[in-house]
Design an enzyme around this catalytic site. Sequence first.
Site, PDB file in Angstrom:
ATOM      1  N   ASP A 172      -9.634   3.219   3.422  1.00 54.62           N
ATOM      2  CA  ASP A 172      -8.876   3.936   2.437  1.00 54.62           C
ATOM      3  C   ASP A 172      -7.860   2.960   1.980  1.00 54.62           C
ATOM      4  O   ASP A 172      -7.332   1.853   2.493  1.00 54.62           O
ATOM      5  CB  ASP A 172      -8.245   5.184   2.948  1.00 54.62           C
ATOM      6  CG  ASP A 172      -8.086   6.189   1.791  1.00 54.62           C
ATOM      7  OD1 ASP A 172      -7.969   5.641   0.599  1.00 54.62           O
ATOM      8  OD2 ASP A 172      -7.873   7.354   2.107  1.00 54.62           O
ATOM      9  N   TRP A 173      -7.275   3.052   0.728  1.00 52.56           N
ATOM     10  CA  TRP A 173      -6.331   2.147   0.091  1.00 52.56           C
ATOM     11  C   TRP A 173      -4.963   1.933   0.998  1.00 52.56           C
ATOM     12  O   TRP A 173      -4.281   2.912   1.293  1.00 52.56           O
ATOM     13  CB  TRP A 173      -6.271   2.670  -1.370  1.00 52.56           C
ATOM     14  CG  TRP A 173      -6.698   2.140  -2.234  1.00 52.56           C
ATOM     15  CD1 TRP A 173      -6.542   1.617  -3.737  1.00 52.56           C
ATOM     16  CD2 TRP A 173      -8.496   2.068  -2.137  1.00 52.56           C
ATOM     17  NE1 TRP A 173      -7.965   1.364  -4.234  1.00 52.56           N
ATOM     18  CE2 TRP A 173      -8.794   1.619  -3.445  1.00 52.56           C
ATOM     19  CE3 TRP A 173      -9.405   2.235  -1.271  1.00 52.56           C
ATOM     20  CZ2 TRP A 173     -10.220   1.193  -3.732  1.00 52.56           C
ATOM     21  CZ3 TRP A 173     -10.639   2.282  -1.524  1.00 52.56           C
ATOM     22  CH2 TRP A 173     -11.242   1.640  -2.705  1.00 52.56           C
TER      23      TRP A 173
END
Length: 791
Positions: free
Chosen positions: A287-288
């Site tokens: 995920d970012w």
Amino acid sequence: MKKLCVAKCLVATVLVSVTLAQTPPGSGSAPQLGKNTVKEVIAAMTVEEKAKLLVGMGMDLNIPGLPKMDEDDKKVPEKVPGAAGRTHAIPRLGIPSLTLSDGPAGVRINPIRNGDTSRTYYATGFPIGTLLASSWDTALVHRVAVALGSEAREYGIDIMLAPALNIHRNPLGGRNFEYYSEDPLLSGRMAAAYVRGVQSTGVGTSIKHFAANNQEFNRMQSNSLVSERALREIYLKGFEIAVRESQPWTVMSSYNLINGTYASQSPDLLTTILRREWGFKGFVMTDWFGGNDAGAQMRSGNDVIMPGILGQTNAIVSAVSDGTLTREQLDENVERVLNIVLQSPAFKSYKYSEQPDLKAHAQIAREAATEGMVLLKNDGNALPLGPSLKIALFGDSSYDLIAGGSGSGDVNKAYVVSLDQGLAAAGHVVDASLKTSYLHYIADQKSKRPKPLIPFFPPPPIPEMQVEINILQKAANDLDVALITLGRNSGEFSDRNIENDFLLSATEQALVKNVSEAFHAKAKKVIVVLNVAGVIEVASWREQVDAVLLAWQPGQEGGHSITDVLSGKVNPSGKLATTFPVTYQDVPSAKTFPGKELVGQKPLLSNLFAGKPAEVTYEEGIFVGYRYYNTFGVKPAYEFGYGLSFSDFSYGDFRLSSDRFDGKVTATVSVTNTGKVSGKDVVQLYIAAPKRELSKPQSELRAFAKTDLLPPGQSQTLTFTITGNDLASYDSSSSSWIAEAGSYTVAIGASSVNIKKTAKLVLGKDLVVDKVHKLLSPQREIVELKPNRSN
């Protein structure tokens, strides 16, 4: 746990740049992806090129507190402005850049480019995930996903960052609207249908967030303490179903730690379970800004780091140099990525049109929304509405419909059909005076709201407009029926609140009470529409009104979709994919959600979104949602699987192919529409296990099917297959899925409580269905909720 040293991430910046610059450009002798084997291409890559491929190109957000994008990457024009991320291209080897877009409810890209409004790039806003799951219709979800995938393809997207299928552990979860259900079977089947639909168009998916990411509270530094059994049966099972049934191109690892290890840095999770046990073939991305050690992520099988910063590229190069990351492991990471690149529209040079069929997709969105709306109450046949009514329409959301949630689950859509517009288009007359008052109030309130620090952050909600008693009395005297819409939104970065969110505000309570009294005094009906992102409290006010329609967040055509159901154009057939409790205190995780901050603990990350070190203990174990309410005798407001129709259905002959289990049994049941209008029903199969050594829920969903649209009097026979997996529970002591010997009850129901037919199925001796690895054990003992033997 090893924390990434920022200095180490930055050491080799100049070295990487120089090395890449020295790499021969476009040499005729260089192998080319697609012409040579993947292994030949990998053999020709430098370590620096491999590291570049595995770290995204960054995000040019220009926000204080976030890592800045590399200057060289800034010079590369965005193929799709507003997309969530890109991978690096290696042109000399024929490796293109992949473009990734957010997308649970639609393609998230910028609708306007370079300030030019003469051409737009809007995307369709489809219904939220919870609504789609409430349809219990995998064919419908597949149809939506095909439309969404074709839209992504025509806008130049290679991978959609969807579907999201974390479990509804608690009704206050900020991203529950993106997720499907409290049940892993329903979640997994919906996700698999979504993946198959999108990938049938040649666009990839990324199932997320893997795993146990059930709260937004300090999500980047929160440690989920959860037992092996709860992980296997509840929080991993949906992902397992999706992987085995649909083979998504990618999996997105979650932000949180699981029992002390970051998900993106856990070889147990990403290699042993995901790949060796389940057979996953694609690549894993973070995920970012997730995780804190690039080398550990590579070693664990997390192949791509997003959105990517140069320091992470350098960290990978350094890890290879100092031997903490082997070249063989790095090559495995690269190989998995290149195998997916070969399937991508970018590699195939697909000539995207930037002109998807938005009109056709809007119609799909409209139809899909009607299928997942749930009729919770309908006293005195208050619904469907008659034709051409004069309607008193109350509630901010009646005129400012919430089509979907905020954050990465939002969509930049060209329009949203409000409920007043939908009613008017169907021939009803919405009171003009009320409409004018609401529109003026909404515009005034929006003008006063502060702009969010970051576009992803949702603006604060507008307080419900107060309506004077004399206005209500006049409306009750002059108009035919009252509709009240109650709205709720939520999204990334924060969880919901109990006050004025799960509970109605004082103004909303007064509105429901006063409208009901005024209209009932004139013998007129009052209907409430719930335009909500998640579960809210209903028990304290539902008796005051005649009907309640749960519309969720229905997408851009929502006003039309709600009207289609209210008017009877579509007979509601949605069933709850998540339980509505009587009070928040009834929720099994109420005491531990969303967790607690670990005061004094050294931060694991440092950025704008990092939050603080925290932990949350899953003390309820496997008793999530209906598994808790039904087992412990806690009556909910509306149970899992519940939903009304404008028609009635009867269940006929229910048979098992054998009353003794010997590997596989089929169950058949006939369903008949005994009502006066055509309709669909959702048939749910639950299994109750014998009480032996392992604690078991009272029953668990093991299969489901939605009937065709049945005219009055018509029947349909449905068939289900029961295997050993459907009888088994996870035994942590032996790391096995075991079906214990004894008598099982197979039940067919219209909900988890409304059971219509039952049959007994005997298993003669204990059956070990699967033996797996002992992994992801909690750091300390968790005192889990367990039923008494009498439950």
